[in-house]
Design an enzyme around this catalytic site. Structure first.
Site, PDB file in Angstrom:
ATOM      1  CD  GLU A  78     -13.501 -25.056  54.931  1.00  0.00           C
ATOM      2  OE1 GLU A  78     -12.644 -25.948  54.857  1.00  0.00           O
ATOM      3  OE2 GLU A  78     -14.719 -25.275  54.927  1.00  0.00           O
ATOM      4  CB  SER A 348     -48.380 -15.387  83.870  1.00  0.00           C
ATOM      5  OG  SER A 348     -48.457 -13.985  83.988  1.00  0.00           O
TER       6      SER A 348
END
Length: 785
Positions: A78, A348
């Site tokens: 950071e 499907s």
């Protein structure tokens, strides 16, 4: 003088105000904040599903009680210059501010750990330049009074690590079952990666993303010299904590997957800081009685813990309420929610979205296609979809095609309506997963999850309306309202109807899907005395099986498969493959029979669509849209359209028209074969080749794409070497190679490798590319090992 006095007074006041703000930052000196635990309730209004604990549930630890690994990992990730700056990284902040000014809004980061700490505790998350400047001023002041270690310790005690874990000590106990002092390198790297996006890098919900993020942290630590390559490699291969060993905070009750899902919706909408400890009283839609019935239905058909598993989601189609969310057998053993996070190919069961698109475009279900082996040209290759077990029925209309789930017909229909239009329709109906507009989308090759499938099908039953929430927008409606601690409603997530299909199209689609259950692939889902509409789905390798269906009162989606990777289910259904009409349809039927009875639903029919007049038209699919045949088009379909819905544009097909394939980058011999096969006539032109450029490869073509009449010319551009080509010297003696290269004024650059002494082992660039005087040719000469 007055101006100076005013400036002095203002500056003094600012300093005093800043110091007063900073005095409350020390987490060890703070009085407990007035945070109140919130609660997530089931649909009955009193059963607690989750507790939204506040940050005061964190456990504060001193610097000596925190592993050095997590300190180093956080700094490396950071704020790598944390120990060099004085609270403000001017270089990073300058880049961020310049980007913000250019975009006229706050878009960039650039914050130091000190600034992040100040933001979390004081200035908030509003994205503005003013906030960043205030944050920077406070951070600079803080660094004048606190040591770096004090700042880093306070930061680690206050940041959010996901899953209700505030502070590094609570995070260590949540994910690893021990205190923060015992964190190892891979554990620390995993935690250090979470605060950037606690939802995305949650090792419980998104283990793959968490592993990738941990690798980023470890790589940064390696690049900054904090760890050595050997330790880096060992940490990379370390396993994540097992889901059953992670101590999740606040999840309880009979619907833990749903409770966790609601928590995530709240965090996404309001942010963790407001959700945990904000005193929210969250009323949800889950029906615990139906939840039990879903588990019973699944246990009946899939009793073995070693066999396939299932996910089941049920909704009320009229108001979009999520009534059931069965996400897995054991939340304790795996927090991966199969109903939401288990994105798998629907097969499907996705075909109704192709039908819905066709209906929107005015195509009648009476349109006839020929069920046969087909190949669809995709530019440079052919796609050849096939029917289940290779059975083809010849000419059939869409009524029959959806009932028997004919892949050949739906591949053709997808081409007619356009795959990007199918993706758009599915998204409008409630599918939120990414969908690429490829031709195979109509056969269900794009991954989705059961929750969004159930929500999209609910739109079919609901007259074509997708149900959103007034507060949460285009998301499944799992929350009905949120009250504050005083019992006042602060957010009412009432149903919000969004029109997608006309009621006529929705009723027509429902009528077609009824045929699937009455005489198609979904007969196992039929309910005595109650009309059912639905669709089966099975992937090509039997790895996923689906049934999604509905009655007027309830819609449910069932997925069956193995959760840990794609595993074909070839014999699990009594020695036969698992398809959508087996376990998924049986589970759906068992659940729906008991669920409809439990909610007191009376047998009811679906609305009938009105009679619509039709007309037939010959059409072709070109350039992403359906156009009328001008009499010269080759790839045409005879479609039946509802009156007034013909395609507005007529195609400009040429006589004996063929597609122009793109052969740029192909070898000349292969390009000739490809064009001749259309048939088109290749015509060659040349341009001076650049040094090192291949001369047997097509550089450009005219036209590059589009359509021409058969045997029309396609111009291919190739490179012509003005100074010959680089000769082949591999295998020659050094003297021979030098002479051959110097003849073309090429300069050999020597290196040596293990191989036959005095012989050329390799050359770069390779033989056959364009040469140029003075060009360097690297050759490797064999030397005794």
């Amino acid at each position: 003088m007055l101006g100076v006095l005013a400036l002095t007074a203002f500056s003094y006041g600012l300093v005093v105000a800043v110091r007063q703000q900073l005095s409350g930052l020390d987490p060890f000196a703070q009085a407990p904040r007035q945070q109140v635990d919130g609660y997530v309730y089931a649909g009955d209004g009193h059963t607690i599903l989750a507790v939204l604990r506040g940050s005061q549930s964190r456990v504060l630890v001193q610097s000596a009680q925190i592993s050095p690994w997590i300190k180093q990992a956080i700094v490396a990730t950071e704020d790598r210059r944390f120990y060099e700056h004085r609270g403000i990284d001017l270089r990073g902040m300058g880049r961020a501010l310049w980007a913000d000014v250019r975009h006229k809004s706050a878009l960039q980061g650039g914050s130091t750990i000190t600034q992040q700490f100040v933001k979390n505790e004081l200035t908030g998350t509003q994205r503005s330049i003013t906030r960043k400047l205030k944050e920077a001023a406070l951070a600079w002041q803080l660094e004048q009074h606190w040591s770096k270690d004090q700042i880093l310790t306070a930061y680690l005690n206050t940041i959010y690590f996901g899953n209700g874990a505030y502070g590094v000590e609570r995070a260590a106990r949540t994910y690893f079952g021990h205190d923060a002092l015992k964190l190892t390198l891979p554990e620390a790297a995993l935690l250090a990666g979470i605060p950037e996006d606690p939802s995305r890098y949650d090792p419980v919900a998104h283990p793959s993303a968490a592993v990738a993020r941990r690798a980023v942290v470890l790589r940064l630590m390696l690049q900054q010299g904090i760890i050595q390559p050997g330790r880096y490699r060992r940490a990379l291969s370390a396993s994540l904590p097992r889901p059953q060993d992670i101590h999740l905070s606040g999840v309880r009750g009979q619907a833990p997957y749903f409770g966790e899902y609601v928590k995530q919706q709240l965090i996404d909408q309001f942010g963790a800081k407001h959700v945990f400890g904000g005193g929210f009283r969250v009323d949800t839609t889950i029906n615990l009685e139906l939840q039990k019935l879903a588990r019973a239905a699944i246990d009946k058909w899939l009793p073995s813990p070693d066999g396939p598993q299932a996910a089941l989601v049920a909704l009320n189609p009229s108001n979009g309420a999520v009534l059931v969310m069965y996400g897995g057998r054991s939340f304790h053993e795996s927090q991966f929610n199969l109903a939401v996070q288990g994105e798998r190919q629907p097969g499907s069961s996705f075909k109704p979205f192709v039908l819905a698109t066709a209906l929107k475009e005015g195509i009648s279900p009476l349109s006839t296609f020929t069920s046969k082996p087909i190949s669809i040209f995709l530019g440079n290759k052919y796609w050849t979809p096939s029917n289940y077990e290779g059975e083809y029925l010849g000419p059939i209309d869409l009524v029959k095609a959806i009932a028997v789930s004919d892949n050949s017909v739906f591949a053709q229909l997808t081409k007619v309506v356009g795959p990007t239009n199918v993706a758009r329709t599915a998204h409008e109906l409630g599918i939120t997963s990414r969908l690429d507009g490829v031709f195979s989308i109509g056969l269900g090759t794009q991954a989705v999850n059961p929750l969004e499938m159930a929500r999209a099908y609910a739109s079919f039953e609901n007259g074509g309306y997708r149900i959103d929430g007034q507060v949460f927008g285009n998301r499944p409606r799992a929350i009905t309202k949120i009250e504050n601690v005083k019992g006042n409603v602060i957010y009412a997530n009432a149903p919000k109807r969004m029109a997608v299909l006309s009621s006529t199209d929705a009723h027509l689609l429902t009528q077609l899907l009824q045929g699937v259950v009455t005489g198609g692939t979904g007969t196992a889902a039929a309910l005595p005395g109650q009309p059912v509409a639905g669709k089966t789905g099975t992937t090509e390798n039997y790895g996923d099986a689906w049934f999604v269906g509905y009655t007027p009162q309830l819609v449910a989606a069932v997925w069956v498969g193995y959760p840990k990777g794609l595993r074909p289910m070839l014999t699990e259904f009594h020695g036969r493959p698992v398809v959508g009409g087996t376990f998924p349809a049986e589970i759906w039927k068992t659940f729906m029979q008991s669920a409809l009875k439990a909610i007191g639903a009376k047998p009811a029919g679906f609305p009938s669509p009105p009679y619509l007049s039709v007309t037939s038209r010959r059409v072709t699919y070109r350039d992403g849209q359906t156009e009328l045949d001008n009499g010269r088009c080759r790839d045409v379909s005879m479609l039946v359209y509802f009156a007034g819905h013909n395609p507005p544009k007529t195609a400009n097909c040429r006589p004996n028209e063929v597609e122009v394939p793109d052969v740029v980058g192909w070898r000349l011999d292969a390009a000739r074969v490809r064009l001749n096969g259309q048939p088109l006539t290749p015509q060659l032109v040349y341009k001076p080749a650049k040094p090192g450029q291949r001369v047997d490869v097509v550089l450009r073509q005219f036209p590059r794409t589009g359509r021409l009449s058969s045997f029309d010319k396609v111009t291919l551009v190739l490179g012509k070497p003005l100074h010959g080509t680089v000769p082949q010297v591999v295998g020659l003696r050094l003297g021979q190679a030098r002479a051959k290269l110097r003849k073309l004024k090429l300069h050999p650059a020597l290196s040596f490798g293990t191989g036959k002494p005095g012989r050329v082992l390799a050359q770069k660039p390779r033989a056959g590319v364009a040469a140029a005087p003075g060009m360097k040719i690297s050759i490797t000469i064999g030397a005794a090992g």
